[in-house]
Design a protein around this motif. Structure first.
Motif, PDB file in Angstrom:
ATOM      1  N   VAL A  75       6.955  -0.416 -43.435  1.00 21.83           N
ATOM      2  CA  VAL A  75       6.098  -1.330 -44.199  1.00 21.83           C
ATOM      3  C   VAL A  75       5.486  -0.589 -45.388  1.00 21.83           C
ATOM      4  CG1 VAL A  75       4.066  -2.825 -44.120  1.00 21.83           C
ATOM      5  CG2 VAL A  75       5.637  -2.748 -42.167  1.00 21.83           C
ATOM      6  N   GLN A  76       5.037   0.636 -45.187  1.00 22.51           N
ATOM      7  CA  GLN A  76       4.476   1.434 -46.277  1.00 22.51           C
ATOM      8  C   GLN A  76       5.518   1.636 -47.385  1.00 22.51           C
ATOM      9  OE1 GLN A  76       3.184   5.100 -44.500  1.00 22.51           O
ATOM     10  NE2 GLN A  76       1.484   4.152 -43.414  1.00 22.51           N
ATOM     11  N   ILE A  77       6.745   1.950 -46.982  1.00 21.27           N
ATOM     12  CA  ILE A  77       7.815   2.205 -47.953  1.00 21.27           C
ATOM     13  C   ILE A  77       8.111   0.954 -48.763  1.00 21.27           C
ATOM     14  CG2 ILE A  77      10.268   2.784 -48.224  1.00 21.27           C
ATOM     15  CD1 ILE A  77       8.311   5.143 -47.412  1.00 21.27           C
ATOM     16  N   MET A  78       8.246  -0.193 -48.089  1.00 22.74           N
ATOM     17  CA  MET A  78       8.561  -1.425 -48.809  1.00 22.74           C
ATOM     18  C   MET A  78       7.386  -1.863 -49.689  1.00 22.74           C
ATOM     19  SD  MET A  78      11.658  -1.896 -48.484  1.00 22.74           S
ATOM     20  CE  MET A  78      11.569  -3.250 -49.638  1.00 22.74           C
ATOM     21  N   ALA A  79       6.166  -1.610 -49.247  1.00 26.28           N
ATOM     22  CA  ALA A  79       5.008  -1.915 -50.088  1.00 26.28           C
ATOM     23  C   ALA A  79       5.070  -1.066 -51.357  1.00 26.28           C
ATOM     24  CB  ALA A  79       3.708  -1.664 -49.324  1.00 26.28           C
ATOM     25  N   TRP A  80       5.344   0.221 -51.220  1.00 27.04           N
ATOM     26  CA  TRP A  80       5.444   1.107 -52.381  1.00 27.04           C
ATOM     27  C   TRP A  80       6.562   0.645 -53.311  1.00 27.04           C
ATOM     28  CZ3 TRP A  80       8.993   4.083 -54.874  1.00 27.04           C
ATOM     29  CH2 TRP A  80       8.505   4.985 -55.825  1.00 27.04           C
ATOM     30  N   ARG A  81       7.748   0.328 -52.742  1.00 26.83           N
ATOM     31  CA  ARG A  81       8.881  -0.084 -53.585  1.00 26.83           C
ATOM     32  C   ARG A  81       8.586  -1.374 -54.349  1.00 26.83           C
ATOM     33  NH1 ARG A  81      13.951   1.327 -49.501  1.00 26.83           N
ATOM     34  NH2 ARG A  81      13.753   3.598 -49.702  1.00 26.83           N
ATOM     35  N   MET A  82       7.987  -2.355 -53.683  1.00 21.71           N
ATOM     36  CA  MET A  82       7.700  -3.620 -54.367  1.00 21.71           C
ATOM     37  C   MET A  82       6.580  -3.441 -55.400  1.00 21.71           C
ATOM     38  SD  MET A  82      10.026  -5.623 -53.481  1.00 21.71           S
ATOM     39  CE  MET A  82       9.427  -7.004 -54.444  1.00 21.71           C
ATOM     40  N   LEU A  83       5.560  -2.687 -55.071  1.00 21.96           N
ATOM     41  CA  LEU A  83       4.492  -2.436 -56.042  1.00 21.96           C
ATOM     42  C   LEU A  83       5.034  -1.676 -57.254  1.00 21.96           C
ATOM     43  CD1 LEU A  83       1.564  -1.498 -53.638  1.00 21.96           C
ATOM     44  CD2 LEU A  83       1.715  -3.553 -55.086  1.00 21.96           C
ATOM     45  N   THR A  84       5.938  -0.748 -57.014  1.00 18.73           N
ATOM     46  CA  THR A  84       6.547   0.012 -58.098  1.00 18.73           C
ATOM     47  C   THR A  84       7.384  -0.904 -58.981  1.00 18.73           C
ATOM     48  OG1 THR A  84       6.545   2.034 -56.789  1.00 18.73           O
ATOM     49  CG2 THR A  84       8.077   1.960 -58.639  1.00 18.73           C
ATOM     50  N   ARG A  85       8.140  -1.790 -58.354  1.00 15.17           N
ATOM     51  CA  ARG A  85       8.971  -2.736 -59.099  1.00 15.17           C
ATOM     52  C   ARG A  85       8.114  -3.635 -60.000  1.00 15.17           C
ATOM     53  NH1 ARG A  85      13.041  -6.367 -55.605  1.00 15.17           N
ATOM     54  NH2 ARG A  85      13.790  -4.290 -55.065  1.00 15.17           N
ATOM     55  N   LEU A  86       6.909  -3.962 -59.528  1.00 17.99           N
ATOM     56  CA  LEU A  86       6.041  -4.908 -60.240  1.00 17.99           C
ATOM     57  C   LEU A  86       4.917  -4.248 -61.040  1.00 17.99           C
ATOM     58  CD1 LEU A  86       5.660  -7.391 -57.254  1.00 17.99           C
ATOM     59  CD2 LEU A  86       7.179  -7.642 -59.216  1.00 17.99           C
ATOM     60  N   ARG A  87       4.882  -2.927 -61.093  1.00 24.32           N
ATOM     61  CA  ARG A  87       3.724  -2.201 -61.627  1.00 24.32           C
ATOM     62  C   ARG A  87       3.344  -2.555 -63.062  1.00 24.32           C
ATOM     63  NH1 ARG A  87       6.948   3.064 -61.280  1.00 24.32           N
ATOM     64  NH2 ARG A  87       8.143   2.972 -63.189  1.00 24.32           N
ATOM     65  N   ASN A  88       4.267  -3.044 -63.856  1.00 23.26           N
ATOM     66  CA  ASN A  88       3.944  -3.387 -65.247  1.00 23.26           C
ATOM     67  C   ASN A  88       3.072  -4.635 -65.364  1.00 23.26           C
ATOM     68  OD1 ASN A  88       5.354  -1.190 -66.212  1.00 23.26           O
ATOM     69  ND2 ASN A  88       7.259  -2.323 -66.428  1.00 23.26           N
ATOM     70  N   GLU A  89       2.841  -5.314 -64.249  1.00 25.13           N
ATOM     71  CA  GLU A  89       2.027  -6.526 -64.262  1.00 25.13           C
ATOM     72  C   GLU A  89       0.529  -6.232 -64.191  1.00 25.13           C
ATOM     73  OE1 GLU A  89       3.433  -9.389 -64.880  1.00 25.13           O
ATOM     74  OE2 GLU A  89       5.421  -8.478 -64.793  1.00 25.13           O
ATOM     75  N   GLY A  90       0.150  -4.990 -63.996  1.00 22.56           N
ATOM     76  CA  GLY A  90      -1.267  -4.615 -63.984  1.00 22.56           C
ATOM     77  C   GLY A  90      -1.800  -4.347 -62.593  1.00 22.56           C
ATOM     78  N   TRP A  91      -2.102  -5.396 -61.834  1.00 20.28           N
ATOM     79  CA  TRP A  91      -2.708  -5.203 -60.517  1.00 20.28           C
ATOM     80  C   TRP A  91      -1.841  -4.388 -59.564  1.00 20.28           C
ATOM     81  CZ3 TRP A  91      -0.114  -6.999 -56.316  1.00 20.28           C
ATOM     82  CH2 TRP A  91       0.781  -8.047 -56.497  1.00 20.28           C
ATOM     83  N   PRO A  92      -0.482  -4.467 -59.596  1.00 22.56           N
ATOM     84  CA  PRO A  92       0.290  -3.612 -58.684  1.00 22.56           C
ATOM     85  C   PRO A  92       0.059  -2.123 -58.939  1.00 22.56           C
ATOM     86  CG  PRO A  92       1.658  -5.417 -59.455  1.00 22.56           C
ATOM     87  CD  PRO A  92       0.412  -5.426 -60.285  1.00 22.56           C
ATOM     88  N   GLN A  93      -0.140  -1.746 -60.207  1.00 20.34           N
ATOM     89  CA  GLN A  93      -0.394  -0.338 -60.511  1.00 20.34           C
ATOM     90  C   GLN A  93      -1.716   0.118 -59.910  1.00 20.34           C
ATOM     91  OE1 GLN A  93       1.732   1.979 -62.120  1.00 20.34           O
ATOM     92  NE2 GLN A  93       0.218   3.315 -61.169  1.00 20.34           N
TER      93      GLN A  93
END
Length: 191
Positions: A75-93
Motif C-alpha cells: 500500500v505504501q509503494i502504490m501510494a508513493w507511485r500514484m502520488l508521484t504520477r500526480l505530483r504536478n497537480e500540487g497537493w500530491p507533492q
C-alpha cells in the motif's frame, strides 16, 4: 497469498480508497518479495486507474491522504507511485513530502520507473555541447595537472571508454597514463 488473506488483512475494503465493491487482488509490480506484503486488495476503479494513466481521476486519489500511512508495504509503494504520477497537480507533492520510505522501499517504489523524469536526468556535456555517454572516447583540450599522480595529462591525449559519474554532470572518469582519473567535462571533447 490468497484473496481471503487480503480480505482479512484489509477488512474487505480497498486498501487504497476504502471502497467495498468489486475488490480483487493487485500484485504490486517489481516486488522484491512474495506473499502478503507484495499484494493489496484494490477496487476496480483503483485497478483501472493504476493500469491506465489516461483514465486517472485526480479527485479519486485524494484517498491517499489516509492510505499512505498504512503499515502494509504494498500500500505504501502504490501510494508513493500514484502520488508521484500526480505530483504536478500540487497537493500530491505535499503528501509526497510527508511520506517516508526507507532505502529498500524506495528502491522498490522506483523500480517501475515511476518518478523518473528524463528532462531532469543528469547529462554529461563536453566542451562543445555534445552529450557524453558511458563508453565514449574523448580528447583532452587542455593540459591538466593530475593531483596525487604527479604528472600532467597533455592536451590532445585520448581517453577511451569513459565512465560517467552518476551524481555529478561535470565529472567523467577514464584512464590516462595507466591511471584512473576524474576529469571535468569542460576540458574534453567527444571524438
Amino acid at each position: 497469498m490468497s484473496l481471503k488473506e487480503l480480505q482479512t488483512r484489509s477488512g474487505s475494503v480497498c486498501e487504497l480508497c476504502g471502497a467495498t465493491e468489486n475488490l480483487s487482488k493487485y500484485d504490486v509490480p517489481k516486488s522484491p518479495n512474495i506473499g502478503l506484503d507484495s499484494s493489496l486488495l484494490a477496487c476496480s476503479v483503483c485497478n483501472e486507474q493504476i493500469e491506465d494513466p489516461e483514465k486517472v481521476d485526480l479527485n479519486h486519489w485524494r484517498c491517499l491522504n489516509d492510505s499512505m500511512w498504512s503499515q502494509v508495504p504494498a500500500v505504501q509503494i502504490m501510494a508513493w507511485r500514484m502520488l508521484t504520477r500526480l505530483r504536478n497537480e500540487g497537493w500530491p507533492q505535499d503528501l509526497l513530502d510527508m511520506l517516508y520510505l526507507d532505502e529498500d522501499m524506495m528502491s522498490w517504489a522506483q523500480a517501475t520507473g515511476e518518478g523518473n523524469d528524463p528532462d531532469n536526468a543528469i547529462k554529461h556535456i563536453d566542451a562543445n555541447g555534445a552529450v557524453l555517454i558511458a563508453g565514449d572516447s574523448v580528447v583532452l583540450i587542455k593540459d591538466l595537472n593530475v593531483k596525487g599522480a604527479n604528472f600532467t595529462a597533455k592536451r590532445g591525449t585520448p581517453v577511451r571508454n569513459i565512465s560517467l559519474v552518476h551524481d555529478n554532470a561535470e565529472h567523467i572518469e577514464g584512464r590516462v597514463n595507466g591511471q584512473h582519473i576524474v576529469i571535468l567535462t569542460k576540458y574534453v571533447k567527444k571524438t
